[in-house]
Structure formats: structure tokens, C-alpha cells
Motif scaffolding. Sequence first.
Motif, PDB file in Angstrom:
ATOM      1  N   PRO A  51      -5.699   6.817   2.372  1.00  0.00           N
ATOM      2  CA  PRO A  51      -6.965   7.509   2.094  1.00  0.00           C
ATOM      3  C   PRO A  51      -6.807   8.821   1.341  1.00  0.00           C
ATOM      4  CG  PRO A  51      -7.013   6.589   4.306  1.00  0.00           C
ATOM      5  CD  PRO A  51      -5.614   6.409   3.795  1.00  0.00           C
ATOM      6  N   ALA A  52      -5.831   9.630   1.672  1.00  0.00           N
ATOM      7  CA  ALA A  52      -5.661  10.910   0.975  1.00  0.00           C
ATOM      8  C   ALA A  52      -5.236  10.691  -0.468  1.00  0.00           C
ATOM      9  CB  ALA A  52      -4.650  11.787   1.706  1.00  0.00           C
ATOM     10  N   ALA A  53      -4.441   9.650  -0.727  1.00  0.00           N
ATOM     11  CA  ALA A  53      -4.077   9.334  -2.118  1.00  0.00           C
ATOM     12  C   ALA A  53      -5.307   8.939  -2.917  1.00  0.00           C
ATOM     13  CB  ALA A  53      -3.043   8.209  -2.133  1.00  0.00           C
ATOM     14  N   ALA A  54      -6.200   8.174  -2.299  1.00  0.00           N
ATOM     15  CA  ALA A  54      -7.438   7.791  -2.987  1.00  0.00           C
ATOM     16  C   ALA A  54      -8.338   8.990  -3.218  1.00  0.00           C
ATOM     17  CB  ALA A  54      -8.166   6.715  -2.165  1.00  0.00           C
ATOM     18  N   ARG A  55      -8.410   9.888  -2.245  1.00  0.00           N
ATOM     19  CA  ARG A  55      -9.249  11.097  -2.422  1.00  0.00           C
ATOM     20  C   ARG A  55      -8.731  11.961  -3.556  1.00  0.00           C
ATOM     21  NH1 ARG A  55      -9.468  11.018   3.151  1.00  0.00           N
ATOM     22  NH2 ARG A  55      -7.779  12.539   3.362  1.00  0.00           N
TER      23      ARG A  55
ATOM     24  N   LEU B 201       4.168   8.249  -3.154  1.00  0.00           N
ATOM     25  CA  LEU B 201       4.162   8.285  -4.615  1.00  0.00           C
ATOM     26  C   LEU B 201       3.572   6.997  -5.205  1.00  0.00           C
ATOM     27  CD1 LEU B 201       7.656   9.925  -5.203  1.00  0.00           C
ATOM     28  CD2 LEU B 201       5.413  10.989  -5.558  1.00  0.00           C
ATOM     29  N   THR B 202       3.879   5.853  -4.597  1.00  0.00           N
ATOM     30  CA  THR B 202       3.357   4.592  -5.109  1.00  0.00           C
ATOM     31  C   THR B 202       1.840   4.542  -4.988  1.00  0.00           C
ATOM     32  OG1 THR B 202       5.424   3.457  -4.536  1.00  0.00           O
ATOM     33  CG2 THR B 202       3.466   2.087  -4.876  1.00  0.00           C
ATOM     34  N   LEU B 203       1.311   4.951  -3.839  1.00  0.00           N
ATOM     35  CA  LEU B 203      -0.135   4.916  -3.642  1.00  0.00           C
ATOM     36  C   LEU B 203      -0.843   5.952  -4.503  1.00  0.00           C
ATOM     37  CD1 LEU B 203      -0.145   4.334   0.198  1.00  0.00           C
ATOM     38  CD2 LEU B 203      -1.000   2.746  -1.540  1.00  0.00           C
ATOM     39  N   LEU B 204      -0.261   7.142  -4.645  1.00  0.00           N
ATOM     40  CA  LEU B 204      -0.865   8.160  -5.502  1.00  0.00           C
ATOM     41  C   LEU B 204      -0.907   7.685  -6.953  1.00  0.00           C
ATOM     42  CD1 LEU B 204      -1.720  11.306  -5.036  1.00  0.00           C
ATOM     43  CD2 LEU B 204       0.318  11.736  -6.407  1.00  0.00           C
ATOM     44  N   THR B 205       0.175   7.058  -7.403  1.00  0.00           N
ATOM     45  CA  THR B 205       0.237   6.535  -8.769  1.00  0.00           C
ATOM     46  C   THR B 205      -0.803   5.437  -8.980  1.00  0.00           C
ATOM     47  OG1 THR B 205       2.614   7.012  -8.832  1.00  0.00           O
ATOM     48  CG2 THR B 205       1.759   5.468 -10.471  1.00  0.00           C
ATOM     49  N   ALA B 206      -0.869   4.506  -8.038  1.00  0.00           N
ATOM     50  CA  ALA B 206      -1.799   3.389  -8.175  1.00  0.00           C
ATOM     51  C   ALA B 206      -3.247   3.855  -8.176  1.00  0.00           C
ATOM     52  CB  ALA B 206      -1.562   2.389  -7.032  1.00  0.00           C
ATOM     53  N   GLN B 207      -3.596   4.722  -7.247  1.00  0.00           N
ATOM     54  CA  GLN B 207      -4.991   5.167  -7.151  1.00  0.00           C
ATOM     55  C   GLN B 207      -5.393   6.008  -8.355  1.00  0.00           C
ATOM     56  OE1 GLN B 207      -7.133   4.047  -5.205  1.00  0.00           O
ATOM     57  NE2 GLN B 207      -6.143   3.353  -3.330  1.00  0.00           N
ATOM     58  N   THR B 208      -4.480   6.819  -8.870  1.00  0.00           N
ATOM     59  CA  THR B 208      -4.801   7.634 -10.047  1.00  0.00           C
ATOM     60  C   THR B 208      -5.027   6.757 -11.272  1.00  0.00           C
ATOM     61  OG1 THR B 208      -3.509   9.487  -9.170  1.00  0.00           O
ATOM     62  CG2 THR B 208      -4.018   9.523 -11.520  1.00  0.00           C
TER      63      THR B 208
ATOM     64  N   PRO C 185      -7.475  -2.800  -1.319  1.00  0.00           N
ATOM     65  CA  PRO C 185      -8.762  -2.854  -0.606  1.00  0.00           C
ATOM     66  C   PRO C 185      -9.711  -1.745  -1.055  1.00  0.00           C
ATOM     67  CG  PRO C 185      -6.920  -3.054   0.933  1.00  0.00           C
ATOM     68  CD  PRO C 185      -6.332  -2.686  -0.395  1.00  0.00           C
ATOM     69  N   ALA C 186     -11.000  -2.047  -1.053  1.00  0.00           N
ATOM     70  CA  ALA C 186     -12.000  -1.042  -1.422  1.00  0.00           C
ATOM     71  C   ALA C 186     -11.973   0.125  -0.440  1.00  0.00           C
ATOM     72  CB  ALA C 186     -13.384  -1.677  -1.457  1.00  0.00           C
ATOM     73  N   ASP C 187     -11.697  -0.163   0.822  1.00  0.00           N
ATOM     74  CA  ASP C 187     -11.538   0.884   1.831  1.00  0.00           C
ATOM     75  C   ASP C 187     -10.060   1.224   1.924  1.00  0.00           C
ATOM     76  OD1 ASP C 187     -11.435   2.575   3.981  1.00  0.00           O
ATOM     77  OD2 ASP C 187     -12.080   1.093   5.466  1.00  0.00           O
ATOM     78  N   PRO C 188      -9.647   2.402   1.447  1.00  0.00           N
ATOM     79  CA  PRO C 188      -8.211   2.724   1.461  1.00  0.00           C
ATOM     80  C   PRO C 188      -7.580   2.630   2.843  1.00  0.00           C
ATOM     81  CG  PRO C 188      -9.418   4.298   0.119  1.00  0.00           C
ATOM     82  CD  PRO C 188     -10.444   3.468   0.817  1.00  0.00           C
ATOM     83  N   ALA C 189      -8.354   2.915   3.902  1.00  0.00           N
ATOM     84  CA  ALA C 189      -7.804   2.853   5.253  1.00  0.00           C
ATOM     85  C   ALA C 189      -7.389   1.443   5.638  1.00  0.00           C
ATOM     86  CB  ALA C 189      -8.812   3.397   6.259  1.00  0.00           C
ATOM     87  N   ALA C 190      -7.888   0.436   4.912  1.00  0.00           N
ATOM     88  CA  ALA C 190      -7.518  -0.962   5.191  1.00  0.00           C
ATOM     89  C   ALA C 190      -6.229  -1.369   4.491  1.00  0.00           C
ATOM     90  CB  ALA C 190      -8.653  -1.894   4.768  1.00  0.00           C
ATOM     91  N   THR C 191      -5.633  -0.460   3.725  1.00  0.00           N
ATOM     92  CA  THR C 191      -4.389  -0.758   3.017  1.00  0.00           C
ATOM     93  C   THR C 191      -3.255  -0.966   4.019  1.00  0.00           C
ATOM     94  OG1 THR C 191      -5.143   0.684   1.222  1.00  0.00           O
ATOM     95  CG2 THR C 191      -2.834   0.008   1.186  1.00  0.00           C
ATOM     96  N   THR C 192      -2.453  -1.994   3.783  1.00  0.00           N
ATOM     97  CA  THR C 192      -1.321  -2.298   4.655  1.00  0.00           C
ATOM     98  C   THR C 192      -0.032  -2.327   3.847  1.00  0.00           C
ATOM     99  OG1 THR C 192      -1.442  -4.694   4.321  1.00  0.00           O
ATOM    100  CG2 THR C 192      -2.853  -3.747   6.057  1.00  0.00           C
TER     101      THR C 192
END
Length: 433
Positions: free
Chosen positions: A110-114, A389-396, A276-283
Amino acid sequence: MGRTNEPPRVPGGSFAAWSRDRLTLARRGADECGDVWQLEPGVYVAATAGPCEEVLHRAQDFPKASSPLFPPLKRSSGAPTPEARAHAHAARMRGLRPQAVAARIGEIAPAAARFADQWPTGQDVEVLPAVRDALAEIGLRYLFSEDAPTLLPFAAQLFLAREVIERPSRWVWPRWIPTPARRFRTRQQVAFTNALRPIVRRRRSSGQLGDDVLGQMLRPSSRYGLLPEEAILDTLPGITVATFETPSRAAGWILLHLARHPQAAGRVAAEAALLPADPAATTSAHLDRLHYTQALVHEVLRLHPPSWLLTRRTTRQTQLTDYTIDAGSTVLVCPYTAHRDAREHFEPDQFQPERWLDDSGSPVKPGVFLSFGTGPHGCEGAALAMAMLTLLTAQTARCHHLSEPPGPGPSYQLATFGGLTTVGLRLRATLRS
């Protein structure tokens, strides 16, 4: 042990030349002198993959510096025993293992998506402060869960203390001299510890220890029992800063490459669209499917390792490749040049994320990779850093096209002291349709 020939020296190489341009001299040393070269008498550089890995694995002959950035505080009650410190470190490690990180991806995402959602569009933004704030939020929540907001301002001051104490200086003061920088560090460490202590006591008294890293440290082990409070408090300032300081440097390089390589950024965005549209659902399963994104992160870390130079000091006279290294010598391990060893990486100076994928698009591990170190002192937070880093890169990339500001000047200044950093990096984001 008999003395053999010394490693060669770079013509014109000296501490003065090193201070002026570390990267250029490091490249010259590797190109002109080979695997190991001499900077000054008693100071050697392990420049290529083989000797770098050898030094890092031979921790008894080439130990890490004994003085941590945040040394244990002096207390009237005395310091925790070495045994207590070792068990505190082991307990902390349990919460940072790859399996533990994989189980908590939904808390990291979630923080990476925010971060991506809140990036101002259509204007030049200084990247590193925003990245640091986002990664500090992720790192502290991973360590301390719901208690993270209480500790965030104190962690920011710990980071500032690290910056102050690692600034280049003409003088190297003995460790026992209380310089202004060291006094500032101690004050911030005391403030952080004073904020953390009531959290530790509340969790213990309530029995609600938590499932985070702190909770792992509060649980009694079958071999050691309950950790002393001071052992817990002393071991946490360093890892708290480490969860966001080095990853922030890495993220700066990653975002710069997304801006400079739009085709690669597009491939990352395509993968991120399946999250997932809801980042908290990411596994962890979602994370594992980000093959190209992870490849891009690995490739940027190969080209620009944030900790590009690691210092070791020999405890005894020993051999390194064909050379005898005297006791008390300094050996600088250089992942930056090791990652550019053509024997390990084809076209090593080229940005090619595909080198980390096989023909099916699955991840592979080509050649030496030392961005997280290796051996007994390898980075304990490597799995957490890669997830962040992977999630921050993907979401950006999912949200934005990035570009460097127009103009003749560079978008950042390169700093090499204490780490490889894009100081002042500015980028512009436009919404990806």
C-alpha cells in the motif's frame, strides 16, 4: 608466511586522486591493474568478482569494521553481554528472512502505491526526499507495525545523524573523541531509544507482542529465553535506518532509468497492470510474477550498487589471489567494478534487464551480484529491500511516464562518499493513459 610481490599501483593513483574522482580511479585500477591493486601502501582494492567474493566470504581474515554506526549506548547498568547481543541479532533476523517478508507483502504494497498515486504530475520534483519518506514508512511499519507512526520522526533524526557523521572530513578523529557529530548521533539515538522503550514494555506487559520484527525479538527462544530489554533497544537503531537509507539511494537510480528507458518502463507497467486493484491484497505470488520488474531492479543495482565500496581490515598476514596482504591492511571491496567484469557479464556497461531472464521470461542469476554483499556479513534486509524496490518500481511505472527536466545541465549530482547517490535528482511525471 613469506612475502611475495605486492599488487600493482595505478600510475598517478593516490588518496588525493581517489578523493577527486573515486569511480574513475576505480575503473582505471581494474582495467590497468587487474583483480587486485594498491591505492597507497597498506590500502588495496579488490576490483573484480573473484577477489571480491573471496574477501567477503573470508570473514575471519577480512572482518567487517567492529564499530557500528550506532554503537551501544553507555549505561550505568552496563552493556548487554556479547551473548545477549548475538541472540538479539538472531531474533531480528527471524523477522527479515525471505519467508517472513513473503508473508507480509500485503503490508508493504500500500505505501508503494501511495507513493506513485501522490506524485505531483506536470512539474519537476526532487525525488530522493519523497522516496525516502515512502520507504521509511514501509520499513518502520515492517519493523514496528502500528507503533511505526510514533517512531517515524525519531527515525528521521537517526537518518540525519548518519548523514552528519558520514560527511567527508579532512580529519579522522579517534573513536573516543566526542566530536559534535558524534554527540549529535548519541542524542538522536537516546531519543529513539526513549521512544521505543515504552513500546517494548507495553507489549511485554500486555502479552500482545506483535507479528512484526520487534515482536520476534520479544518472544523468548527455547535456547536463550527472554532477551534483556537493553539488548533489544541497542540492536534496533541501525536496522531502522538501514530499512530505508540504502533502498532510497537504489530507488533514485531505478526511477532515473525508468525515465531514460521508456520502453523498459512500458514493460514494467504492463506487468504492474496485473497487480490487484487493492494494494493490500498483493501477495508474494503477485510479486513473483513481476519477472521483468525484478530483472530491471537487479540490472540497475548491478550498474549502480548503492553500497559500491565495502571496507575490510586484515587481522593477520594472509594471501589474496597471488599477493601477500599484511596484518592491519585495509582492503576495499568494489562491487561497482566487479559488476563490470566482462568475464561475468556480457557487455557489462550496457543496461540490459533481459540478462536476468531466460528465454521463457523467468528470472535467472547471471554472474556475480554483490549489491547486497555476500558471505557472513551479507545484507540481512536483502529480501525486504527487493520487495520494497520491486513494488515501488512497478507502481510508479503503472501510474506514470517519467522524464528528466529539459535543459543542458544534469538532472542530479553524483555522490560517491558513503554510497552511490543521485543527489538532487529531479524528475517529471505525466499520467500513463
